[in-house]
Design a protein around this motif. Structure first.
Motif, short mmCIF file in Angstrom:
data_model
loop_
_atom_site.label_atom_id
_atom_site.label_comp_id
_atom_site.label_asym_id
_atom_site.label_seq_id
_atom_site.Cartn_x
_atom_site.Cartn_y
_atom_site.Cartn_z
N VAL A 1 0.69 -1.31 -0.03
CA VAL A 1 -0.22 -0.17 -0.11
C VAL A 1 1.03 1.21 0.02
O VAL A 1 0.26 2.20 -1.15
CB VAL A 1 -1.07 0.19 1.18
N ARG A 2 2.42 1.05 0.40
CA ARG A 2 3.03 2.49 0.98
C ARG A 2 3.89 2.88 -0.28
O ARG A 2 3.50 3.54 -0.98
CB ARG A 2 3.99 2.19 2.07
N LEU A 3 3.79 1.55 -1.00
CA LEU A 3 4.43 1.37 -2.70
C LEU A 3 3.32 2.32 -3.57
O LEU A 3 3.92 3.45 -4.33
CB LEU A 3 4.81 0.25 -2.78
N VAL A 4 2.43 2.18 -4.08
CA VAL A 4 1.26 2.43 -4.05
C VAL A 4 0.56 3.74 -4.46
O VAL A 4 0.39 4.18 -5.66
CB VAL A 4 0.68 0.87 -4.25
N ILE B 1 -5.24 -2.54 -9.14
CA ILE B 1 -5.89 -1.42 -9.29
C ILE B 1 -6.75 -0.70 -10.57
O ILE B 1 -6.95 -1.66 -11.60
CB ILE B 1 -4.05 0.11 -9.94
N SER B 2 -7.32 0.09 -10.55
CA SER B 2 -8.40 0.42 -11.41
C SER B 2 -8.83 1.71 -11.61
O SER B 2 -8.42 2.93 -10.71
CB SER B 2 -10.00 -0.17 -11.22
N CYS B 3 -8.87 2.14 -12.51
CA CYS B 3 -9.91 3.67 -13.14
C CYS B 3 -11.06 3.52 -13.42
O CYS B 3 -11.58 3.14 -13.96
CB CYS B 3 -8.84 4.91 -14.76
N ILE C 1 4.80 0.03 -10.91
CA ILE C 1 4.59 -0.64 -9.41
C ILE C 1 5.56 -1.70 -9.22
O ILE C 1 6.19 -1.65 -7.68
CB ILE C 1 3.32 -0.83 -8.66
N GLU C 2 5.27 -2.41 -10.12
CA GLU C 2 5.53 -4.52 -9.52
C GLU C 2 7.48 -3.67 -9.73
O GLU C 2 8.27 -4.94 -9.94
CB GLU C 2 5.23 -5.10 -11.07
#
Length: 277
Positions: free
Chosen positions: A104-107, A235-237, A263-264
């Motif tokens: 979560v912190r990364l994203v 993730i989504s938009c 992210i990956e």
């Protein structure tokens, strides 16, 4: 996406055996069931009789449990002492879960960047049984909503986030409820046949599409984050269909693909970190 919050799915305070064959502690099971039920009710406070009936617990036992949890800050009551809701300590625990999760912190900063680039609402969610739970949201400045989605859950089959994650599993491994699937809109898949056909397309193209299946007037594009196998986060938009032109859709997909790749590729070493179940 919707502000749906399904029930706890716990009725009665049985003593279940967990995956390791250990008998559950009745009082702990009852406490968790009560907190989940109050959380699922959202802004609808409950009366003592309602809670006792829903969880199949004696009224006197429910009253004692409620008073104990009120003293600890996990439950709150109104000035008359007749209505009960989730307490502020639940917020502390929920934010601690988010703050301690390295993914979560990364994203989070990547969601900011994607939202700035697209001007749309961007989400991060995690698969939890047959549902997805929102872990972070960056709202569009073009269409603001008043209720935070963090902690909310929706059926995985009903939206872009969930379908992206379901497609990472084989058809025989899908964590779906028995029978007809619940509908959030007239466009939601309610049969396994149509859902499986959609998931096959998700696997082929590499991302999911939600065309007003979760909220009328809103389309979504979901991308599984493959730092776990099978993926548990996505993730989504979300985009209002009124301004979803062909060129804008192509831009959304391009930016979200780049965001997933970023992210990956940015995952830190997990050496020594707990391997959470």
């Amino acid at each position: 996406m919707p502000e749906s919050s399904g029930g706890s799915g716990v009725r009665g305070a049985q003593e279940p055996r967990g995956a390791r064959g250990v008998r559950g502690v009745k009082s702990a099971t009852r406490t968790v069931a009560l907190l989940e039920l109050l959380a699922a009710r959202g802004d609808r406070p409950a009366r003592l009789d309602e809670l006792a009936e829903e969880l199949d617990v004696p009224r006197s036992s429910m009253y004692q449990l409620l008073q104990t949890l009120i003293d600890c800050g996990w439950v709150r009551s109104d000035t008359t002492g007749s209505l009960y809701g989730i307490g502020i300590r639940a917020l502390f625990t929920g934010t601690s879960y988010l703050d301690s999760d390295p993914h979560v912190r990364l994203v989070r900063p990547c969601l900011d960047q994607a939202s700035d680039a697209l001007g749309e609402t961007i989400h991060l969610a995690r698969l939890d049984g047959p549902d997805v739970v929102y872990l972070a949201t960056r709202e569009s400045h073009e269409y603001l909503r008043t209720i935070s989605r963090v902690g909310r859950r929706i059926p995985a089959h009903a939206g872009a986030l969930g379908k992206a994650l379901l497609a990472e599993r084989t058809d025989s491994e899908l964590p779906l409820p028995e029978g007809r699937l619940p509908a959030l809109t007239e466009n939601t898949h309610t049969s396994r046949t149509t859902l499986l056909a959609d998931l096959a397309q998700v696997r082929a193209r590499g991302y999911s599409i939600d065309r007003e299946e979760t909220v009328p007037g809103i389309a979504g594009f979901g991308f599984a984050l493959r730092y776990d196998s099978p993926a548990t986060d996505a993730i989504s938009c979300s985009v209002p269909v009124a301004r979803l032109s062909q060129s804008h859709e192509a831009r959304v997909i391009e930016v979200m693909r780049e965001t997933r790749t970023k992210i990956e590729a940015a995952l830190p070493s997990t050496s020594g970190a707990p391997d959470w179940r």
